[in-house]
Design a protein around this motif. Structure first.
Motif, PDB file in Angstrom:
ATOM      1  N   MET A  95       0.830  -1.100  -0.040  1.00 50.76           N
ATOM      2  CA  MET A  95       0.226  -0.203  -0.020  1.00 50.76           C
ATOM      3  C   MET A  95       0.961   1.210  -0.012  1.00 50.76           C
ATOM      4  N   VAL A  96       2.090   1.347   0.600  1.00 45.95           N
ATOM      5  CA  VAL A  96       2.793   2.426   0.853  1.00 45.95           C
ATOM      6  C   VAL A  96       3.588   2.668  -0.525  1.00 45.95           C
ATOM      7  N   LEU A  97       4.048   1.627  -1.155  1.00 45.07           N
ATOM      8  CA  LEU A  97       4.564   1.742  -2.431  1.00 45.07           C
ATOM      9  C   LEU A  97       3.620   2.032  -3.755  1.00 45.07           C
ATOM     10  N   THR A  98       2.508   1.413  -3.410  1.00 49.45           N
ATOM     11  CA  THR A  98       1.502   1.786  -4.544  1.00 49.45           C
ATOM     12  C   THR A  98       1.192   3.234  -4.408  1.00 49.45           C
ATOM     13  N   ALA A  99       0.933   3.715  -3.133  1.00 50.17           N
ATOM     14  CA  ALA A  99       0.960   5.212  -2.989  1.00 50.17           C
ATOM     15  C   ALA A  99       1.631   6.159  -3.691  1.00 50.17           C
ATOM     16  N   CYS A 100       3.146   5.553  -3.261  1.00 45.78           N
ATOM     17  CA  CYS A 100       4.319   6.245  -4.063  1.00 45.78           C
ATOM     18  C   CYS A 100       4.260   6.305  -5.337  1.00 45.78           C
ATOM     19  N   PHE A 101       3.948   5.124  -5.948  1.00 48.85           N
ATOM     20  CA  PHE A 101       3.694   5.071  -7.469  1.00 48.85           C
ATOM     21  C   PHE A 101       2.636   5.917  -7.995  1.00 48.85           C
ATOM     22  N   PHE A 102       1.463   5.997  -7.089  1.00 46.47           N
ATOM     23  CA  PHE A 102       0.305   6.939  -7.804  1.00 46.47           C
ATOM     24  C   PHE A 102       0.720   8.346  -7.704  1.00 46.47           C
ATOM     25  N   SER A 103       1.730   8.703  -6.830  1.00 44.53           N
ATOM     26  CA  SER A 103       1.987  10.181  -6.673  1.00 44.53           C
ATOM     27  C   SER A 103       2.795  10.582  -7.725  1.00 44.53           C
ATOM     28  N   TRP A 104       3.339   9.817  -8.673  1.00 44.29           N
ATOM     29  CA  TRP A 104       4.324  10.275  -9.692  1.00 44.29           C
ATOM     30  C   TRP A 104       3.484   9.921 -11.014  1.00 44.29           C
ATOM     31  N   VAL A 105       2.260   9.564 -10.866  1.00 45.15           N
ATOM     32  CA  VAL A 105       1.514   9.098 -12.229  1.00 45.15           C
ATOM     33  C   VAL A 105       1.169  10.514 -12.836  1.00 45.15           C
ATOM     34  N   PRO A 106       1.274  11.009 -13.967  1.00 45.20           N
ATOM     35  CA  PRO A 106       0.735  12.263 -14.365  1.00 45.20           C
ATOM     36  C   PRO A 106      -0.768  12.273 -14.607  1.00 45.20           C
ATOM     37  N   ARG A 107      -1.147  13.478 -14.457  1.00 50.39           N
ATOM     38  CA  ARG A 107      -2.621  13.441 -14.317  1.00 50.39           C
ATOM     39  C   ARG A 107      -3.154  14.127 -15.818  1.00 50.39           C
ATOM     40  N   ARG A 108      -2.223  14.453 -16.377  1.00 49.68           N
ATOM     41  CA  ARG A 108      -2.629  15.225 -17.758  1.00 49.68           C
ATOM     42  C   ARG A 108      -2.583  14.139 -18.764  1.00 49.68           C
ATOM     43  N   ARG A 109      -2.881  14.583 -20.003  1.00 50.50           N
ATOM     44  CA  ARG A 109      -3.064  13.527 -21.273  1.00 50.50           C
ATOM     45  C   ARG A 109      -1.421  13.418 -21.546  1.00 50.50           C
ATOM     46  N   MET A 110      -1.114  12.316 -21.751  1.00 52.51           N
ATOM     47  CA  MET A 110       0.528  12.048 -22.444  1.00 52.51           C
ATOM     48  C   MET A 110       0.423  11.316 -23.620  1.00 52.51           C
ATOM     49  N   TRP A 111       1.373  10.925 -24.291  1.00 50.25           N
ATOM     50  CA  TRP A 111       1.558  10.134 -25.362  1.00 50.25           C
ATOM     51  C   TRP A 111       1.087   8.895 -25.392  1.00 50.25           C
TER      52      TRP A 111
END
Length: 426
Positions: free
Chosen positions: A306-322
């Protein structure tokens, strides 16, 4: 579905303006309701499902159907990045015996990549019930692909892997198909988790019991189904505010040392750690550990994941990417890349000495990411949609409610051109 907090009945206009300004500053996530998401890792990107049609049915005063809400780029980005880590992890597995660093990376990635997928699946399953249209989507989007790929995988292992003893059994999922079985079972139990008082505590208790029960057996891979269950239930309990929380700047900054600490710990523990714990497919006794270790590891791995998943989600871009568009095809990439991964074992691709060199490990990592990226593209989705998302209208009876609604829509549309102003009588 994301809903803003209801304003008090006696709220003033000034408070409303302030509230609107606050909402603009916090920039909430887009609505979580996506067309036919249904908790599947790659929801359909074409027309909406029956549930979407039901929500957009016209009324007497509104004949035009409501347009489908746009997909949330954040979740598509998260699914794509997670499937890339899945492919890399599978490609690293034969290299873990030759490189301590690769083994440490392997352990860290396996701690969060499937939990991230399962959390998202649970999050988009919050509205699931036993309505006929949603059951049809569950059958065509999960059960039917499982049958198809279980048969094809078994034949692939039998002939490409030169294993004549490999049976075709729908009760014994092979390799990646376990996730479809698990998703099917989890989705069917969703109404239960909505009514119990402490759903996450109950799910963790079930996972602990599974981890100390070696007699469960291999049927339907129930060990994995039950041990991964808490992540699905946690996803059911998540709200948009939780994703807003992990997107805060301080969380992103804190996630860097957390990942570094996790990698350092994995590097330290790698030589003596049994990586099979991260698969959640065996009981403690089957891993030559005392029974109580299953309970300890269940809670320890759940917390770390759960901790590492939260860290992973924190760096996922929110805007549209390629790569945002590829998020709709993660189930394709997940199931199809398994043939290449298993083929690499069957055909001894890892026997070449250069593969175990640092350069070879980098090349393997890049090729794994590129492979799964190609398999998530819209072209591959169109080619394999017959197996992954068959409509199968011929297999289901027409819903009487939908038939009546369509008849009503046709009658309303026919009556619309007529003038509503009464003609003067002569």
């Amino acid at each position: 579905m994301y809903r803003a907090a209801d304003a008090p009945v006696g709220a003033t206009v000034t408070n409303s303006v302030r509230s609107q300004g606050h909402e603009q500053r916090t920039a909430p996530l887009p609505p979580t309701q996506q067309p036919a998401a249904d908790g599947v890792p790659s929801p359909r990107s074409r027309e909406t499902s029956g549930s979407g049609a039901r929500a957009s049915a016209p009324t007497a005063g509104n004949v035009e159907p409501k347009p489908a809400k746009p997909r949330d780029a954040f979740f598509d980005n998260a699914k794509y990045l997670a499937i890339v880590f899945v492919a890399m992890g599978h490609a690293w597995e034969p290299l873990t015996d030759h490189s301590r660093l690769v083994e440490a990376l392997y352990m860290v990635v396996f701690t969060f990549h499937m939990p991230a997928f399962i959390l998202i699946s649970g999050y988009f399953s919050r509205s699931f019930d036993l309505r006929p249209d949603r059951l049809r989507r569950l059958v065509t989007g999960v059960a039917v692909p499982y049958v198809i790929f279980e048969v094809v995988y078994s034949l692939f292992k039998k002939y490409a892997g030169h294993d004549p003893s490999q049976p075709i059994s729908l009760l014994d999922p092979w390799y990646l198909t376990w996730f479809l079985v698990a998703l099917f079972i989890w989705r069917l139990t969703t109404p239960l988790w909505k009514i119990v008082r402490w759903p996450l505590a109950l799910a963790l208790a079930i996972a602990c019991l599974a981890a100390v029960s070696p007699d469960i057996g291999n049927d339907l891979d129930l060990q994995r189904v039950l041990q991964f269950l808490p992540f699905f239930v946690a996803g059911l309990l998540l709200k948009p505010a939780h994703f807003q929380l992990v997107r805060r700047r301080e969380v992103r900054i804190l996630s860097v040392p957390v990942f570094a600490l996790a990698l350092a710990a994995a590097y330290r523990l790698a030589p003596g750690m049994n990586s099979a714990w991260f698969y959640h497919r065996d009981s403690a006794q089957e891993l030559d550990a005392p029974w109580w270790a299953g309970i300890v590891m269940t809670f320890a791995l759940f917390g770390c994941s759960m901790v590492l998943t939260a860290c992973f989600f924190s760096w996922v871009p929110r805007r549209r990417m390629w790569f945002t568009v590829l998020g709709a095809g993660t189930l394709y990439g997940y199931l199809l890349h398994g043939f290449v991964i298993q083929g690499s074992r069957f055909w001894n691709w890892y026997d070449h000495p250069w593969v175990t060199t640092p350069l070879g490990e980098v090349v393997v990592t890049v090729l794994a990411g590129a492979l799964v990226t190609v398999l998530c593209t819209p072209l591959v989705q169109r080619v394999f949609r017959f197996a992954m998302e068959p409509e199968m209208r011929w297999a289901f009876r027409a819903d009487a409610v939908d038939v009546a609604r369509q008849r009503n829509v046709g009658a309303t549309t026919t009556a619309t051109p007529r003038s509503t102003t009464a003609a003067p009588r002569s």
